[in-house]
Design a protein around this motif. Sequence first.
Motif, PDB file in Angstrom:
ATOM      1  N   TYR A 146      -5.619  -0.989   5.338  1.00 45.08           N
ATOM      2  CA  TYR A 146      -4.998  -2.211   4.836  1.00 45.08           C
ATOM      3  C   TYR A 146      -5.663  -2.660   3.549  1.00 45.08           C
ATOM      4  O   TYR A 146      -6.905  -2.651   3.435  1.00 45.08           O
ATOM      5  CB  TYR A 146      -5.124  -3.342   5.854  1.00 45.08           C
ATOM      6  CG  TYR A 146      -4.428  -3.085   7.167  1.00 45.08           C
ATOM      7  CD1 TYR A 146      -5.103  -2.479   8.220  1.00 45.08           C
ATOM      8  CD2 TYR A 146      -3.097  -3.458   7.362  1.00 45.08           C
ATOM      9  CE1 TYR A 146      -4.469  -2.240   9.430  1.00 45.08           C
ATOM     10  CE2 TYR A 146      -2.452  -3.234   8.568  1.00 45.08           C
ATOM     11  CZ  TYR A 146      -3.149  -2.621   9.596  1.00 45.08           C
ATOM     12  OH  TYR A 146      -2.525  -2.396  10.790  1.00 45.08           O
ATOM     13  N   CYS A 147      -4.851  -3.102   2.640  1.00 42.82           N
ATOM     14  CA  CYS A 147      -5.321  -3.714   1.404  1.00 42.82           C
ATOM     15  C   CYS A 147      -5.381  -5.225   1.623  1.00 42.82           C
ATOM     16  O   CYS A 147      -4.539  -5.797   2.333  1.00 42.82           O
ATOM     17  CB  CYS A 147      -4.335  -3.364   0.297  1.00 42.82           C
ATOM     18  SG  CYS A 147      -4.629  -4.145  -1.284  1.00 42.82           S
ATOM     19  N   THR A 153      -1.154   1.370   5.655  1.00 42.05           N
ATOM     20  CA  THR A 153      -0.701   2.747   5.471  1.00 42.05           C
ATOM     21  C   THR A 153      -1.544   3.650   6.366  1.00 42.05           C
ATOM     22  O   THR A 153      -2.762   3.488   6.450  1.00 42.05           O
ATOM     23  CB  THR A 153      -0.782   3.171   3.988  1.00 42.05           C
ATOM     24  OG1 THR A 153      -0.201   4.472   3.830  1.00 42.05           O
ATOM     25  CG2 THR A 153      -2.206   3.184   3.459  1.00 42.05           C
ATOM     26  N   LEU A 167      -5.394   6.226  -1.865  1.00 44.89           N
ATOM     27  CA  LEU A 167      -4.541   5.102  -1.507  1.00 44.89           C
ATOM     28  C   LEU A 167      -4.379   4.183  -2.706  1.00 44.89           C
ATOM     29  O   LEU A 167      -5.315   4.014  -3.495  1.00 44.89           O
ATOM     30  CB  LEU A 167      -5.132   4.325  -0.336  1.00 44.89           C
ATOM     31  CG  LEU A 167      -5.470   5.126   0.919  1.00 44.89           C
ATOM     32  CD1 LEU A 167      -6.001   4.179   2.000  1.00 44.89           C
ATOM     33  CD2 LEU A 167      -4.289   5.912   1.416  1.00 44.89           C
ATOM     34  N   SER A 168      -3.212   3.580  -2.799  1.00 40.07           N
ATOM     35  CA  SER A 168      -2.940   2.605  -3.855  1.00 40.07           C
ATOM     36  C   SER A 168      -2.432   1.323  -3.226  1.00 40.07           C
ATOM     37  O   SER A 168      -1.788   1.338  -2.172  1.00 40.07           O
ATOM     38  CB  SER A 168      -1.883   3.132  -4.830  1.00 40.07           C
ATOM     39  OG  SER A 168      -2.288   4.328  -5.438  1.00 40.07           O
ATOM     40  N   CYS A 169      -2.704   0.219  -3.890  1.00 42.98           N
ATOM     41  CA  CYS A 169      -2.209  -1.086  -3.447  1.00 42.98           C
ATOM     42  C   CYS A 169      -1.818  -1.880  -4.682  1.00 42.98           C
ATOM     43  O   CYS A 169      -2.671  -2.170  -5.524  1.00 42.98           O
ATOM     44  CB  CYS A 169      -3.281  -1.809  -2.652  1.00 42.98           C
ATOM     45  SG  CYS A 169      -2.877  -3.531  -2.267  1.00 42.98           S
ATOM     46  N   GLU A 199       0.825  -1.198   0.000  1.00 45.36           N
ATOM     47  CA  GLU A 199       0.000   0.000   0.000  1.00 45.36           C
ATOM     48  C   GLU A 199       0.865   1.257   0.000  1.00 45.36           C
ATOM     49  O   GLU A 199       2.005   1.241   0.476  1.00 45.36           O
ATOM     50  CB  GLU A 199      -0.907   0.065   1.239  1.00 45.36           C
ATOM     51  CG  GLU A 199      -1.842  -1.102   1.429  1.00 45.36           C
ATOM     52  CD  GLU A 199      -1.348  -2.055   2.490  1.00 45.36           C
ATOM     53  OE1 GLU A 199      -2.193  -2.713   3.131  1.00 45.36           O
ATOM     54  OE2 GLU A 199      -0.120  -2.149   2.673  1.00 45.36           O
ATOM     55  N   TRP A 245     -10.385  -2.929   0.896  1.00 45.61           N
ATOM     56  CA  TRP A 245      -9.703  -2.038   1.833  1.00 45.61           C
ATOM     57  C   TRP A 245     -10.380  -2.191   3.189  1.00 45.61           C
ATOM     58  O   TRP A 245     -11.610  -2.152   3.282  1.00 45.61           O
ATOM     59  CB  TRP A 245      -9.775  -0.585   1.383  1.00 45.61           C
ATOM     60  CG  TRP A 245      -8.898  -0.271   0.219  1.00 45.61           C
ATOM     61  CD1 TRP A 245      -9.263  -0.234  -1.094  1.00 45.61           C
ATOM     62  CD2 TRP A 245      -7.503   0.047   0.263  1.00 45.61           C
ATOM     63  NE1 TRP A 245      -8.178   0.081  -1.879  1.00 45.61           N
ATOM     64  CE2 TRP A 245      -7.077   0.267  -1.062  1.00 45.61           C
ATOM     65  CE3 TRP A 245      -6.563   0.167   1.288  1.00 45.61           C
ATOM     66  CZ2 TRP A 245      -5.768   0.600  -1.394  1.00 45.61           C
ATOM     67  CZ3 TRP A 245      -5.264   0.489   0.968  1.00 45.61           C
ATOM     68  CH2 TRP A 245      -4.871   0.717  -0.358  1.00 45.61           C
TER      69      TRP A 245
END
Length: 116
Positions: free
Chosen positions: A94-95, A110, A20-22, A6, A36
Amino acid sequence: QVQLVESGGGLVQAGGSLRLSCVASGNIFGSHSMAWYRQAPGKQRELVATITPAGSTDYADSVKGRFTISRDNAKNTVYLQMNSLKIEDTATYYCSARRYGISLYWGQGTQVTVSS
């Protein structure tokens, strides 16, 4: 080996936005739903949003209309666009990769902090 990484967390004022990115590795992206979650200090982990491989989405009531989950299958990446952030959105995000409704893989998290 499956890995979820993440990024995109940070400190933002209430009313602001974050994305946010994962990124997923390990050849699972096409077969797993992505999700997520978030966990605030002293609270249980909460499912925030999910997206299936076909792109169907679902959201917790607390974020509906403010958060948008999306995925880019070509980049093996899932996003969480968070708008109109509130102080109560402060948490570690959290992813997760899910199959049959079970979260099988997790990222490291993150931190998102929303200030007044």
